[in-house]
Design a protein around this motif. Structure first.
Motif, short mmCIF file in Angstrom:
data_model
loop_
_atom_site.label_atom_id
_atom_site.label_comp_id
_atom_site.label_asym_id
_atom_site.label_seq_id
_atom_site.Cartn_x
_atom_site.Cartn_y
_atom_site.Cartn_z
N GLU A 49 -3.17 25.52 46.22
CA GLU A 49 -2.98 25.89 44.71
C GLU A 49 -2.77 27.47 44.43
N ASP A 50 -3.23 28.22 45.22
CA ASP A 50 -2.96 29.61 45.27
C ASP A 50 -1.67 29.79 45.46
N LEU A 105 1.07 27.80 45.16
CA LEU A 105 1.93 27.23 44.07
C LEU A 105 1.73 28.27 42.87
N ARG A 106 0.60 28.68 42.37
CA ARG A 106 0.41 29.35 41.33
C ARG A 106 1.03 30.78 41.45
N ALA A 107 1.17 31.25 42.52
CA ALA A 107 1.88 32.53 42.77
C ALA A 107 3.41 32.53 42.74
N LYS A 111 -7.27 23.37 48.30
CA LYS A 111 -8.36 23.80 47.38
C LYS A 111 -9.12 22.62 47.15
N GLY A 125 4.57 30.46 40.33
CA GLY A 125 4.93 29.82 38.87
C GLY A 125 4.30 28.73 38.27
N VAL A 126 3.77 28.05 39.30
CA VAL A 126 3.48 26.47 38.80
C VAL A 126 2.13 26.84 38.07
N THR A 127 2.01 26.08 36.86
CA THR A 127 0.78 25.87 36.26
C THR A 127 0.42 24.62 35.94
N GLU A 128 0.80 23.58 36.11
CA GLU A 128 0.60 22.22 35.87
C GLU A 128 0.34 21.36 37.24
N PHE A 129 -0.90 20.92 37.33
CA PHE A 129 -1.46 20.06 38.69
C PHE A 129 -1.92 18.82 38.40
#
Length: 275
Positions: free
Chosen positions: A245-246, A248-250, A195, A252-256
């Protein structure tokens, strides 16, 4: 249990940058890792060889096989893939990470450089995937993952560096085609793209210089997303051009923030081909 235990992953361009990060991430998840690249000896500017990465994999407790590979040579590609599969007793995953970049238009770009980008980007996906196919057919969790972008046909992505764009889009189009062609064999075929800018030697020396490095992320974000894709046991992602990023968000990751190359308030730059 680690997500890639007893799986063998063959990674091209794995001596540094994103390829190295994917190799180490796969090793942490229990995979046997084939580090395939041209970098057999140290480069005066660029750190890392197939041997140093193999040592890093072993330090993590993983099994590594470093192999010298020029992805432009189809005979060598087949020989190395067969060697790796016989060494580890099979092959489950191919990561087409090797890449060549030069951000110039048609007027200024040398034909030899365009040939290089075509051979290392688009043609290598074809050659490596074809060579790996007989082995992947035998795997219960087969994946082909290529590092290429979603197709964005807005003229701005062709205006200044159309030659590079066309070779990267060709990789994605091969992904789309192979996903359908190999579906009957149970092989998942995806593309993955960042991303934001990823701070690697390619950025420092070919696409903007060191001043851009602080506005990018570490290769680790691509590695973590790649592992998430490779650990998917079914073909639910097959045919998709995914964004790191998509993915990882899928999951459950929220902190980058820990992925930033340099801490600070400089805005992260979006990668090429993303609006």
């Amino acid at each position: 249990m680690n997500r890639l235990t007893d799986k063998t992953v063959f990674i091209t361009g794995a001596s540094r940058g994103i390829g190295r990060a994917i190799a180490l991430a796969c090793a942490r998840e229990g995979a046997r890792v084939v580090i395939a690249a041209k970098s057999d000896s140290p480069h005066p500017k660029l750190p890392g060889t197939i041997h140093t990465v193999a040592d890093e994999v072993r330090e993590l407790g993983g099994e590594a096989l470093p192999l010298v590979l020029d992805v432009r040579d189809e005979d060598m590609v087949k020989a190395r893939i067969d060697e790796a599969a016989r060494h580890f007793g099979g092959l489950d995953m191919l990561v087409n990470n090797a890449g060549a970049i030069r951000l110039q238009g048609v007027e200024k770009l040398k034909a030899s450089r365009y040939d290089l980008m075509h051979q290392v980007n688009a043609r290598a996906v074809f050659v490596c995937s074809q060579a790996a196919l007989p082995w992947l057919k035998q795997s219960s969790q087969a994946h082909i993952l290529s590092l290429s972008p979603p197709l964005n046909l807005k003229p701005k992505w062709f205006a200044q560096y159309g030659p590079y764009t066309t070779t990267k889009y060709a990789m994605t189009m091969l992904t789309m085609g192979m996903a359908e062609e190999f579906r009957r064999h149970g092989i998942s075929v995806c593309s993955l793209w960042p991303k934001t800018l990823i701070s690697t030697a390619a950025i420092e020396f070919e696409a903007g210089g060191p001043t851009l490095m602080a506005q990018g992320r570490k290769p680790d974000i691509m590695a973590d997303a790649a592992v998430g894709i490779l650990a998917t046991a079914d073909q639910s992602l097959s045919g998709q051009a995914l964004i790191d990023e998509d993915v990882l968000r899928a999951a459950g990751v929220t902190e980058f923030d820990h992925y930033r190359f340099a801490q600070g308030d400089k805005p992260l730059l979006p990668d090429l081909f993303l609006d």
